[in-house]
Motif scaffolding. Structure first.
Motif, short mmCIF file in Angstrom:
data_model
loop_
_atom_site.label_atom_id
_atom_site.label_comp_id
_atom_site.label_asym_id
_atom_site.label_seq_id
_atom_site.Cartn_x
_atom_site.Cartn_y
_atom_site.Cartn_z
N VAL A 42 39.43 42.90 -9.43
CA VAL A 42 40.31 42.48 -8.34
C VAL A 42 41.68 42.18 -8.94
O VAL A 42 41.77 41.43 -9.91
CB VAL A 42 39.75 41.24 -7.61
N HIS A 43 42.72 42.76 -8.38
CA HIS A 43 44.04 42.64 -8.97
C HIS A 43 45.08 42.01 -8.06
O HIS A 43 46.26 42.03 -8.37
CB HIS A 43 44.52 44.00 -9.45
N LEU A 44 44.64 41.45 -6.95
CA LEU A 44 45.56 40.78 -6.02
C LEU A 44 45.06 39.36 -5.77
O LEU A 44 43.95 39.17 -5.28
CB LEU A 44 45.64 41.54 -4.70
N VAL A 45 45.89 38.39 -6.13
CA VAL A 45 45.51 36.99 -5.98
C VAL A 45 46.62 36.25 -5.24
O VAL A 45 47.80 36.47 -5.52
CB VAL A 45 45.26 36.33 -7.36
N GLN A 46 46.23 35.41 -4.32
CA GLN A 46 47.20 34.60 -3.59
C GLN A 46 46.86 33.12 -3.77
O GLN A 46 45.70 32.73 -3.64
CB GLN A 46 47.17 34.94 -2.10
N VAL A 47 47.88 32.35 -4.11
CA VAL A 47 47.74 30.90 -4.25
C VAL A 47 48.53 30.25 -3.11
O VAL A 47 49.76 30.25 -3.14
CB VAL A 47 48.28 30.41 -5.61
N PRO A 48 47.86 29.76 -2.07
CA PRO A 48 48.58 29.11 -0.98
C PRO A 48 49.33 27.88 -1.48
O PRO A 48 48.83 27.14 -2.33
CB PRO A 48 47.48 28.71 0.00
N VAL A 49 50.53 27.67 -0.96
CA VAL A 49 51.36 26.57 -1.45
C VAL A 49 50.81 25.20 -1.09
O VAL A 49 51.23 24.21 -1.68
CB VAL A 49 52.83 26.69 -0.99
N HIS A 50 49.85 25.12 -0.20
CA HIS A 50 49.27 23.82 0.13
C HIS A 50 48.04 23.53 -0.73
O HIS A 50 47.42 22.49 -0.58
CB HIS A 50 48.95 23.69 1.62
N SER A 51 47.70 24.45 -1.65
CA SER A 51 46.61 24.18 -2.59
C SER A 51 47.04 23.07 -3.54
O SER A 51 48.23 22.93 -3.83
CB SER A 51 46.27 25.43 -3.40
N ARG A 52 46.07 22.32 -4.02
CA ARG A 52 46.39 21.30 -5.02
C ARG A 52 46.96 21.99 -6.24
O ARG A 52 46.47 23.03 -6.66
CB ARG A 52 45.13 20.54 -5.42
N GLU A 53 47.98 21.44 -6.81
CA GLU A 53 48.57 21.93 -8.06
C GLU A 53 49.01 23.39 -8.01
O GLU A 53 49.00 24.09 -9.01
CB GLU A 53 47.60 21.72 -9.22
N TRP A 54 49.42 23.89 -6.84
CA TRP A 54 49.78 25.29 -6.70
C TRP A 54 50.93 25.69 -7.62
O TRP A 54 50.89 26.75 -8.23
CB TRP A 54 50.11 25.63 -5.24
N LEU A 55 51.92 24.84 -7.73
CA LEU A 55 53.09 25.17 -8.54
C LEU A 55 52.72 25.22 -10.02
O LEU A 55 53.08 26.16 -10.74
CB LEU A 55 54.21 24.17 -8.28
N ALA A 56 51.96 24.25 -10.48
CA ALA A 56 51.52 24.23 -11.88
C ALA A 56 50.65 25.45 -12.18
O ALA A 56 50.74 26.03 -13.27
CB ALA A 56 50.76 22.94 -12.18
N ALA A 57 49.81 25.85 -11.23
CA ALA A 57 48.96 27.02 -11.44
C ALA A 57 49.80 28.29 -11.57
O ALA A 57 49.56 29.11 -12.46
CB ALA A 57 47.97 27.16 -10.29
N LEU A 58 50.81 28.44 -10.70
CA LEU A 58 51.67 29.62 -10.79
C LEU A 58 52.42 29.64 -12.11
O LEU A 58 52.55 30.69 -12.75
CB LEU A 58 52.67 29.65 -9.63
N GLU A 59 52.90 28.48 -12.54
CA GLU A 59 53.61 28.41 -13.82
C GLU A 59 52.70 28.78 -14.98
O GLU A 59 53.09 29.53 -15.88
CB GLU A 59 54.20 27.01 -14.03
N GLN A 60 51.47 28.29 -14.97
CA GLN A 60 50.53 28.61 -16.05
C GLN A 60 50.17 30.09 -16.03
O GLN A 60 50.11 30.73 -17.08
CB GLN A 60 49.28 27.76 -15.95
#
Length: 113
Positions: A42-60
């Motif tokens: 699977v090559h498409l992932v979405q992190v909803p901005v209301h998820s806990r720690e969404w910004l930190a996850a995107l940065e990592q």
């Protein structure tokens, strides 16, 4: 290199049409499940901005770009321009919204990707 939105669509159409939405999870869970998704093809992932720690996850995830193996990670349920800018600055391939306040056709992409 194709435009980010074009690349996202090209990737979406060239592989199984599966998008993993990682909602309400911790940063560690998001990173681990993104790796697991890639391992399953699977090559498409979405992190909803209301998820806990969404910004930190995107940065990592952005910091591990070379490890993503073609996985496109975007931010979802983006409700403001500020959140879209934060997501893209954190490394998201783009930000998806249901019309409204972003003033874009549902997908805004990171310049130069």
């Amino acid at each position: 290199m194709p435009e980010p939105a074009a690349g996202f669509c090209e990737l979406a159409l060239s592989r199984p049409p599966v998008l993993v939405v990682l909602r309400g999870l911790s940063r560690e869970q998001i990173v681990d499940l993104t790796q697991g998704a890639r391992d399953l093809g699977v090559h498409l992932v979405q992190v909803p901005v209301h998820s806990r720690e969404w910004l930190a996850a995107l940065e990592q995830l952005a910091a591990r770009t070379s490890d993503r193996g073609g996985v496109q990670v975007g931010a979802g349920t983006v409700t403001t321009r500020t959140r879209a800018r934060e997501a893209v600055a954190a490394g998201a391939a783009g930000a998806a919204a249901r019309g409204g306040p972003l003033g874009v056709g549902g997908w805004t992409s990171r310049p130069g990707r």
